[in-house]
Design an enzyme around this catalytic site. Structure first.
Site, mmCIF file in Angstrom:
data_model
loop_
_atom_site.group_PDB
_atom_site.id
_atom_site.type_symbol
_atom_site.label_atom_id
_atom_site.label_comp_id
_atom_site.label_asym_id
_atom_site.label_seq_id
_atom_site.Cartn_x
_atom_site.Cartn_y
_atom_site.Cartn_z
ATOM 1 C CD GLU A 3 42.328 47.875 40.638
ATOM 2 O OE1 GLU A 3 41.777 47.135 39.811
ATOM 3 O OE2 GLU A 3 43.110 48.803 40.316
ATOM 4 C CG ASN A 4 36.152 49.511 42.377
ATOM 5 O OD1 ASN A 4 36.518 48.748 41.490
ATOM 6 N ND2 ASN A 4 35.022 50.154 42.331
#
Lengths: 239, 218
Positions: free
Chosen positions: B46-47
């Site tokens: 999710e980064n």
């Protein structure tokens, strides 16, 4: 109008000049995820400049001796707005002693509140945090049978981001996962400062490859001495 | 009883060819090791990465290439990079097929608590609240009881919630459970050497046992 865009020059000499007019009590956005894609030069300059009572919007708070941790150590930060703030003993000490205020937000909410500011939208609706303490005091709306929280666009005095390459007009290109929050924060500051690893002339970046158009960027400089520290070095062994 | 590896292996069986999957920190990260090589599965970090590969070889670490746990990783051919807003955009828009994460407590109506213990230092929810609020398919990987020996499958969560009515399936060292829409943990499979009675004793929430319960095969 000239048919060469060479005079719209946003270049400043370095981090000290870029942050010169940041004042006590202002709200700053700082790009990066963990220690990846941090505006290292500007953080060093902010520590040297020594402004106090700052509100910092950043996904994380650095570690004790790197990133925003350096500003915390100097007691420059009044409030952190983040999604995850582990790995920092000084942060924990200041939080538990009441010296530091912290607002924790879901990571997607944090990113989207930046995005909203950059897109000129006053608020967004997200399901993240519905039914939790994040929802306290916030307006809830039901769309198609599902509840959403209204989250307001951020209002930051300065956004400070790190890109890989940039041109003198402020167009930016990021590298790999060092992109993270940088593009959405770059769009969201009243004044946006970009530090880049490589500063080039207009025309050297392919217009099709630009991530942040220069219209969002007010000041740009080529940074130096990037440490690019790794928080969790994980490797595998060649068989 | 399953060990952590066993839990990860059992969860890997839930992954289907062509899935986009988000793996949380801890046991969920191990799941990546047990996805069959014949399957095309894209891991989302999710980064801002789709197509996460294994850890780099020593000396090949790139500080600009990390996962959401801030570990150095690699990118596979066909990877894509994007910013944090788009990352949670694709999560919110339900493009990610499966989310696997850890938990401190799950309630019989699918509420999950995994980010905060009152009185202890709070580190934050990271992306967990966004993931559980939007994912249609959430599997929780966790130990069945906490360190004090208390059940983590409860009638109601006692810790601050991460999300409500969201968990669909749980895999613990004792068994595999569906969380039913009308409430209750339905026992699907039991771990080798574990009896239904053992599971009843370790489950504080409503446990539903119907017919013969097969042993987990991994």
């Amino acid at each position: 109008m000239s048919n060469q865009l060479l005079n719209m020059n946003k270049v400043v000499s370095g981090a000290d000049e870029a942050i010169r007019d940041i004042q006590d009590g202002m709200t700053l956005m700082l790009g990066g995820f963990g220690l990846c894609g941090l505006p290292e030069n500007c953080i060093t300059a902010l520590v040297k400049q020594g402004r106090k009572e700052l509100t910092c919007i950043s996904n994380n708070a650095g570690v004790d001796d790197f990133g925003i941790g350096l500003m915390l150590k100097q007691r420059q930060v009044k409030k952190m707005i983040s999604s995850y703030v582990g790995e920092n003993a000084e942060f924990e000490r200041q939080l538990l002693s009441g010296e530091l205020e912290v607002e924790l937000l879901p990571q997607g909410t944090l990113a989207t509140r930046c995005m909203a500011a950059g897109y000129g939208m006053p608020a967004i609706f997200t399901p993240a945090g519905v039914g939790t303490e994040v929802a306290e005091g916030k307006e809830t709306r039901n769309f198609n049978g599902k509840d959403y929280l209204m989250e307001m666009a951020f209002d930051a005095d300065f956004a400070i981001v790190k890109a890989w390459k940039g041109d003198t007009m402020g167009n930016l290109v990021y590298r790999s996962t060092a992109r993270n929050f940088n593009p959405v924060m770059a769009m969201a500051g009243k004044i946006t400062i970009a530090e880049v690893e490589e500063l080039v002339e207009p025309g050297e970046l392919d217009p099709d490859h630009i991530h942040t158009p220069g219209i969002y960027v007010h000041r740009i400089f080529q940074g130096k001495d990037y440490e690019k520290r790794i928080e969790q070095r994980t490797v595998r062994v060649k068989e | 009883m399953l060990d952590k590896t066993g839990i990860a292996k059992r969860i890997a069986k839930e992954i289907k060819d062509g899935y986009y999957v988000n793996l949380g920190i801890g046991i969920p990260t191990l799941v990546a090791n047990y996805i069959p090589e014949t399957m095309d599965v894209v891991l989302q970090s999710e980064n801002g990465l789709l197509g996460m590969g294994p850890f780099p070889f020593e000396g090949e670490e790139d500080p600009d290439v990390i996962n959401a746990g801030k570990q150095t990783i690699t990118m596979l051919p066909g990877s894509a990079i994007f910013d944090s807003a788009m990352s949670f955009g694709m999560i919110r828009a339900k493009k990610v097929n499966l989310t696997i994460l850890g938990a401190m407590e799950v309630s019989e109506n699918g509420d999950i608590a995994n980010w905060k213990i009152p009185g202890k230092m709070v580190k934050g929810m990271g992306g967990a609240m966004d993931l559980v609020a939007s994912a249609e398919n959430i599997i929780v990987a966790m130990q069945h009881v906490n360190k004090a020996g208390e059940s983590k499958l409860l009638p109601h969560c006692t810790l601050p919630l991460t999300g409500v009515h969201c968990v669909k399936k749980i895999v613990t060292e004792l068994g595999v459970f569906d969380v039913l829409p009308e409430g209750g943990f339905k026992l699907l499979e039991r771990a080798p050497g574990v009896s239904v009675e053992d599971i009843k004793n370790a489950t504080a929430g409503k446990l539903i046992v119907e017919g013969e319960i097969p042993e987990i095969v991994i």
